[in-house]
Design a protein around this motif. Structure first.
Motif, PDB file in Angstrom:
ATOM      1  N   HIS A 139      28.898 -20.808  -6.964  1.00 14.79           N
ATOM      2  CA  HIS A 139      28.842 -20.768  -8.308  1.00 14.79           C
ATOM      3  C   HIS A 139      30.301 -19.806  -8.873  1.00 14.79           C
ATOM      4  O   HIS A 139      30.888 -20.227  -9.740  1.00 14.79           O
ATOM      5  CB  HIS A 139      27.597 -20.075  -8.849  1.00 14.79           C
ATOM      6  N   THR A 140      30.562 -18.812  -8.162  1.00 14.64           N
ATOM      7  CA  THR A 140      31.650 -18.000  -8.251  1.00 14.64           C
ATOM      8  C   THR A 140      32.793 -18.696  -8.210  1.00 14.64           C
ATOM      9  O   THR A 140      33.747 -18.850  -9.258  1.00 14.64           O
ATOM     10  CB  THR A 140      31.755 -16.902  -7.444  1.00 14.64           C
ATOM     11  N   VAL A 141      33.052 -19.464  -7.061  1.00 14.55           N
ATOM     12  CA  VAL A 141      34.182 -20.389  -6.978  1.00 14.55           C
ATOM     13  C   VAL A 141      34.257 -21.530  -8.078  1.00 14.55           C
ATOM     14  O   VAL A 141      35.394 -21.747  -8.424  1.00 14.55           O
ATOM     15  CB  VAL A 141      34.187 -20.895  -5.517  1.00 14.55           C
ATOM     16  N   ALA A 142      33.207 -22.100  -8.219  1.00 18.99           N
ATOM     17  CA  ALA A 142      33.166 -23.101  -9.394  1.00 18.99           C
ATOM     18  C   ALA A 142      33.422 -22.543 -10.756  1.00 18.99           C
ATOM     19  O   ALA A 142      34.344 -23.247 -11.406  1.00 18.99           O
ATOM     20  CB  ALA A 142      31.811 -24.036  -9.341  1.00 18.99           C
ATOM     21  N   ARG A 143      32.967 -21.374 -11.053  1.00 13.40           N
ATOM     22  CA  ARG A 143      33.463 -20.997 -12.222  1.00 13.40           C
ATOM     23  C   ARG A 143      34.836 -20.588 -12.370  1.00 13.40           C
ATOM     24  O   ARG A 143      35.430 -20.598 -13.535  1.00 13.40           O
ATOM     25  CB  ARG A 143      32.671 -19.636 -12.781  1.00 13.40           C
TER      26      ARG A 143
ATOM     27  N   LEU B  64      31.558 -23.612   2.782  1.00  8.61           N
ATOM     28  CA  LEU B  64      31.003 -24.020   1.600  1.00  8.61           C
ATOM     29  C   LEU B  64      31.992 -23.635   0.500  1.00  8.61           C
ATOM     30  O   LEU B  64      32.196 -24.581  -0.541  1.00  8.61           O
ATOM     31  CB  LEU B  64      29.788 -23.245   1.442  1.00  8.61           C
ATOM     32  N   ALA B  65      32.850 -22.743   0.680  1.00  6.24           N
ATOM     33  CA  ALA B  65      33.831 -22.539  -0.526  1.00  6.24           C
ATOM     34  C   ALA B  65      34.837 -23.577  -0.584  1.00  6.24           C
ATOM     35  O   ALA B  65      35.439 -23.945  -1.670  1.00  6.24           O
ATOM     36  CB  ALA B  65      34.230 -21.084  -0.305  1.00  6.24           C
ATOM     37  N   ARG B  66      35.174 -24.001   0.608  1.00  3.96           N
ATOM     38  CA  ARG B  66      36.406 -25.061   0.629  1.00  3.96           C
ATOM     39  C   ARG B  66      35.540 -26.337  -0.036  1.00  3.96           C
ATOM     40  O   ARG B  66      36.449 -27.016  -0.635  1.00  3.96           O
ATOM     41  CB  ARG B  66      36.538 -25.113   1.962  1.00  3.96           C
ATOM     42  N   ILE B  67      34.399 -26.857   0.232  1.00  7.41           N
ATOM     43  CA  ILE B  67      33.752 -27.931  -0.246  1.00  7.41           C
ATOM     44  C   ILE B  67      33.787 -27.835  -2.019  1.00  7.41           C
ATOM     45  O   ILE B  67      33.873 -28.736  -2.643  1.00  7.41           O
ATOM     46  CB  ILE B  67      32.518 -28.195   0.284  1.00  7.41           C
ATOM     47  N   VAL B  68      33.348 -26.495  -2.235  1.00  7.14           N
ATOM     48  CA  VAL B  68      33.427 -26.164  -3.588  1.00  7.14           C
ATOM     49  C   VAL B  68      34.679 -26.470  -4.349  1.00  7.14           C
ATOM     50  O   VAL B  68      34.945 -27.216  -5.378  1.00  7.14           O
ATOM     51  CB  VAL B  68      32.590 -24.873  -4.225  1.00  7.14           C
TER      52      VAL B  68
END
Length: 179
Positions: free
Chosen positions: A30-34, A68-72
């Motif tokens: 959620h942090t990466v996406a925001r 997961l961060a890379r996927i986001v």
């Protein structure tokens, strides 16, 4: 006791892997996406979680946070590309902006006047290629399928169109230097 079928066993393994590698890092997602797509963070996270779930069979289990961060991040990039791709409603809007009421596509912040003139002076076939590939972000193959021509034709038309646009831009630069 009934034996578990192979697809059910794989589904159970995938669910367990998702719970182990993805769910603990949902706040990070959620942090990466925001940060990457504040206007569509929830959509980006949902897309990323689906991608992560589908690709768990390829994940080796190392560095799940980074994975997961890379996927986001990639889902956010794709979101931005889709929005840019749909920014133009049609080729005609760019090729004939006065007729479509979209003159703002050629304001001073978008294109220099010389490049605008050069774009308007391109043949229809060259304008179509520039819009499909450079404005809407389609691949050469997609543009070729859309126009019903060979990929090589797309590449050569695009090269000629870009050269003409550069020549228009270079003319403007040289006239600015003279003044």
């Amino acid at each position: 006791m009934t034996p578990t079928s192979l697809p059910e066993a794989r589904q159970t393994e995938r669910d367990a892997a998702f719970a182990r590698w993805v769910q603990p890092h949902l706040p990070l997602a959620h942090t990466v996406a925001r940060r990457s797509a504040p206007d569509a963070a929830d959509d980006v996270v949902q897309d990323a979680l689906l991608r992560a779930y589908r690709s768990l069979h390829r994940f080796d289990g190392r560095y799940p946070k980074a994975w997961l961060a890379r996927i986001v991040q990639n889902a956010a990039y794709d979101h931005h590309r889709r929005r840019q791709r749909h920014a133009c409603t049609s080729i005609d809007d760019v090729a004939h902006p006065a007729e479509s009421g979209t003159d703002d596509l050629f304001d001073a912040r978008t294109l220099s006047p010389a490049v605008e003139v050069a774009f308007r002076n391109l043949s229809q076939a060259h304008r179509d290629i520039v819009v499909l590939v450079d404005v809407d972000g389609h691949s050469y193959r997609e543009a070729a399928a859309h126009l019903g021509v060979a990929v090589g034709t797309v590449m050569s038309r695009l090269a000629r169109a870009r050269a003409a646009l550069r020549a228009g831009h270079d003319k403007e630069k040289s006239s600015d230097e003279v003044e």
